[in-house]
Motif scaffolding. Structure first.
Motif, PDB file in Angstrom:
ATOM      1  N   PHE A  20     -14.568  32.609  51.380  1.00 59.30           N
ATOM      2  CA  PHE A  20     -15.802  32.458  52.153  1.00 59.30           C
ATOM      3  C   PHE A  20     -16.033  30.993  52.508  1.00 59.30           C
ATOM      4  CE2 PHE A  20     -20.327  31.327  51.935  1.00 59.30           C
ATOM      5  CZ  PHE A  20     -20.833  32.070  52.989  1.00 59.30           C
ATOM      6  N   TRP A  21     -15.897  30.103  51.525  1.00 62.52           N
ATOM      7  CA  TRP A  21     -16.151  28.681  51.779  1.00 62.52           C
ATOM      8  C   TRP A  21     -15.080  28.068  52.673  1.00 62.52           C
ATOM      9  CZ3 TRP A  21     -20.733  26.962  51.484  1.00 62.52           C
ATOM     10  CH2 TRP A  21     -21.623  27.496  50.563  1.00 62.52           C
ATOM     11  N   LEU A  22     -13.844  28.525  52.567  1.00 64.35           N
ATOM     12  CA  LEU A  22     -12.806  28.038  53.481  1.00 64.35           C
ATOM     13  C   LEU A  22     -13.131  28.429  54.918  1.00 64.35           C
ATOM     14  CD1 LEU A  22      -9.533  28.749  51.465  1.00 64.35           C
ATOM     15  CD2 LEU A  22     -10.578  26.528  51.936  1.00 64.35           C
ATOM     16  N   THR A  79     -15.550  44.035  57.596  1.00 64.23           N
ATOM     17  CA  THR A  79     -15.728  42.654  58.055  1.00 64.23           C
ATOM     18  C   THR A  79     -14.522  41.798  57.671  1.00 64.23           C
ATOM     19  OG1 THR A  79     -17.001  42.107  56.077  1.00 64.23           O
ATOM     20  CG2 THR A  79     -18.231  42.747  58.037  1.00 64.23           C
ATOM     21  N   ARG A  80     -13.945  42.080  56.514  1.00 61.07           N
ATOM     22  CA  ARG A  80     -12.732  41.353  56.128  1.00 61.07           C
ATOM     23  C   ARG A  80     -11.622  41.634  57.121  1.00 61.07           C
ATOM     24  NH1 ARG A  80      -9.070  42.980  51.016  1.00 61.07           N
ATOM     25  NH2 ARG A  80      -9.080  44.868  52.258  1.00 61.07           N
ATOM     26  N   THR A  81     -11.506  42.888  57.563  1.00 67.71           N
ATOM     27  CA  THR A  81     -10.483  43.264  58.539  1.00 67.71           C
ATOM     28  C   THR A  81     -10.709  42.558  59.873  1.00 67.71           C
ATOM     29  OG1 THR A  81     -10.282  45.421  57.470  1.00 67.71           O
ATOM     30  CG2 THR A  81      -9.398  45.218  59.709  1.00 67.71           C
ATOM     31  N   LEU A  82     -11.951  42.568  60.357  1.00 65.99           N
ATOM     32  CA  LEU A  82     -12.256  41.891  61.619  1.00 65.99           C
ATOM     33  C   LEU A  82     -12.040  40.386  61.525  1.00 65.99           C
ATOM     34  CD1 LEU A  82     -15.459  43.753  62.840  1.00 65.99           C
ATOM     35  CD2 LEU A  82     -13.163  43.899  63.781  1.00 65.99           C
ATOM     36  N   LEU A  83     -12.449  39.792  60.410  1.00 64.50           N
ATOM     37  CA  LEU A  83     -12.251  38.356  60.240  1.00 64.50           C
ATOM     38  C   LEU A  83     -10.768  37.998  60.182  1.00 64.50           C
ATOM     39  CD1 LEU A  83     -15.065  37.548  57.668  1.00 64.50           C
ATOM     40  CD2 LEU A  83     -14.905  36.690  60.016  1.00 64.50           C
ATOM     41  N   GLY A  87      -9.152  35.797  62.925  1.00 67.13           N
ATOM     42  CA  GLY A  87      -8.591  34.544  62.431  1.00 67.13           C
ATOM     43  C   GLY A  87      -7.151  34.344  62.881  1.00 67.13           C
ATOM     44  N   VAL A  88      -6.351  35.406  62.805  1.00 65.99           N
ATOM     45  CA  VAL A  88      -4.956  35.311  63.267  1.00 65.99           C
ATOM     46  C   VAL A  88      -4.926  35.034  64.771  1.00 65.99           C
ATOM     47  CG1 VAL A  88      -2.839  36.640  63.598  1.00 65.99           C
ATOM     48  CG2 VAL A  88      -4.006  36.713  61.402  1.00 65.99           C
ATOM     49  N   ALA A  89      -5.787  35.701  65.531  1.00 61.84           N
ATOM     50  CA  ALA A  89      -5.851  35.455  66.977  1.00 61.84           C
ATOM     51  C   ALA A  89      -6.280  34.024  67.270  1.00 61.84           C
ATOM     52  CB  ALA A  89      -6.809  36.442  67.637  1.00 61.84           C
ATOM     53  N   GLY A 125      -8.143  31.149  53.784  1.00 61.83           N
ATOM     54  CA  GLY A 125      -9.221  32.088  53.475  1.00 61.83           C
ATOM     55  C   GLY A 125      -8.782  33.532  53.616  1.00 61.83           C
ATOM     56  N   ALA A 126      -8.033  33.820  54.692  1.00 64.15           N
ATOM     57  CA  ALA A 126      -7.544  35.188  54.901  1.00 64.15           C
ATOM     58  C   ALA A 126      -6.589  35.596  53.784  1.00 64.15           C
ATOM     59  CB  ALA A 126      -6.866  35.301  56.258  1.00 64.15           C
ATOM     60  N   PHE A 127      -5.734  34.679  53.359  1.00 55.67           N
ATOM     61  CA  PHE A 127      -4.810  34.977  52.268  1.00 55.67           C
ATOM     62  C   PHE A 127      -5.578  35.326  50.990  1.00 55.67           C
ATOM     63  CE2 PHE A 127      -2.579  33.390  48.483  1.00 55.67           C
ATOM     64  CZ  PHE A 127      -1.485  34.231  48.501  1.00 55.67           C
ATOM     65  N   LEU A 128      -6.583  34.518  50.674  1.00 55.66           N
ATOM     66  CA  LEU A 128      -7.351  34.765  49.446  1.00 55.66           C
ATOM     67  C   LEU A 128      -8.105  36.085  49.497  1.00 55.66           C
ATOM     68  CD1 LEU A 128      -8.786  31.219  48.686  1.00 55.66           C
ATOM     69  CD2 LEU A 128      -7.000  32.438  47.444  1.00 55.66           C
ATOM     70  N   LEU A 129      -8.562  36.479  50.677  1.00 54.40           N
ATOM     71  CA  LEU A 129      -9.326  37.716  50.792  1.00 54.40           C
ATOM     72  C   LEU A 129      -8.463  38.964  50.649  1.00 54.40           C
ATOM     73  CD1 LEU A 129     -11.743  36.796  53.696  1.00 54.40           C
ATOM     74  CD2 LEU A 129     -12.217  36.825  51.245  1.00 54.40           C
ATOM     75  N   HIS A 130      -7.145  38.802  50.705  1.00 56.96           N
ATOM     76  CA  HIS A 130      -6.248  39.954  50.579  1.00 56.96           C
ATOM     77  C   HIS A 130      -5.467  39.957  49.263  1.00 56.96           C
ATOM     78  CE1 HIS A 130      -6.855  41.743  54.526  1.00 56.96           C
ATOM     79  NE2 HIS A 130      -7.040  40.502  54.949  1.00 56.96           N
ATOM     80  N   ARG A 131      -5.820  39.092  48.352  1.00 56.30           N
ATOM     81  CA  ARG A 131      -5.184  39.111  47.031  1.00 56.30           C
ATOM     82  C   ARG A 131      -5.693  40.319  46.254  1.00 56.30           C
ATOM     83  NH1 ARG A 131      -4.804  33.561  44.105  1.00 56.30           N
ATOM     84  NH2 ARG A 131      -3.801  35.008  42.733  1.00 56.30           N
TER      85      ARG A 131
END
Length: 140
Positions: A20-22, A79-83, A87-89, A125-131
């Motif tokens: 979140f903070w990243l 929201t994690r999926t959309l972010l 983010g990748v885009a 941030g995206a990496f951490l959200l999928h751990r």
């Protein structure tokens, strides 16, 4: 009267807070880079109206991303999926724009620094959200 307590939501993992903070740090960096790019483009070929609309759209998208960040922090999986997709885009768009078009030195440095640092923060941030620890948190 029943002694049963409603099931509590799982505690938010540190990976979710860090992600979140990243993301929250990357958001203003990416907006600054985009607005700087739009402002400098106005001097060459775009009208003031185009720059104004670009700034307005970027601020609206930033507000939407900020809303999604707080919803993600509450455990909403969608929201994690959309972010992640956005983010990748964003990283692809920024990477493609780093090497396209002519920019003055100041514009190039601002866009490169904000774009590169923002992209690294978004990907982190995206990496951490999928751990695995974070994955179990997203239940809504």
């Amino acid at each position: 009267m029943s002694d049963q307590q409603p099931p509590e939501a799982p505690a938010r993992p540190a990976d979710v807070d860090t992600g979140f903070w990243l993301w929250l740090t990357a958001l203003p960096l990416m907006v600054i880079g985009y607005i700087t790019n739009a402002y400098f483009a106005a001097g060459k070929q775009a009208s003031v109206l185009v720059v104004g609309v670009s700034v307005l759209i970027s601020l609206m998208v930033a507000a939407l991303v900020l809303t999604f960040l707080f919803l993600m922090r509450s455990g909403y999986r969608w929201t994690r999926t959309l972010l992640t997709g956005g983010g990748v885009a964003t990283v692809i768009y920024t990477g493609a724009n780093l090497f396209s078009g002519e920019r003055d030195t100041v514009q190039a440095v601002i866009f490169a620094v904000t774009g590169i640092v923002g992209s690294v923060l978004i990907l982190g941030g995206a990496f951490l959200l999928h751990r695995p620890d974070a994955h179990g948190f997203f239940t809504k």
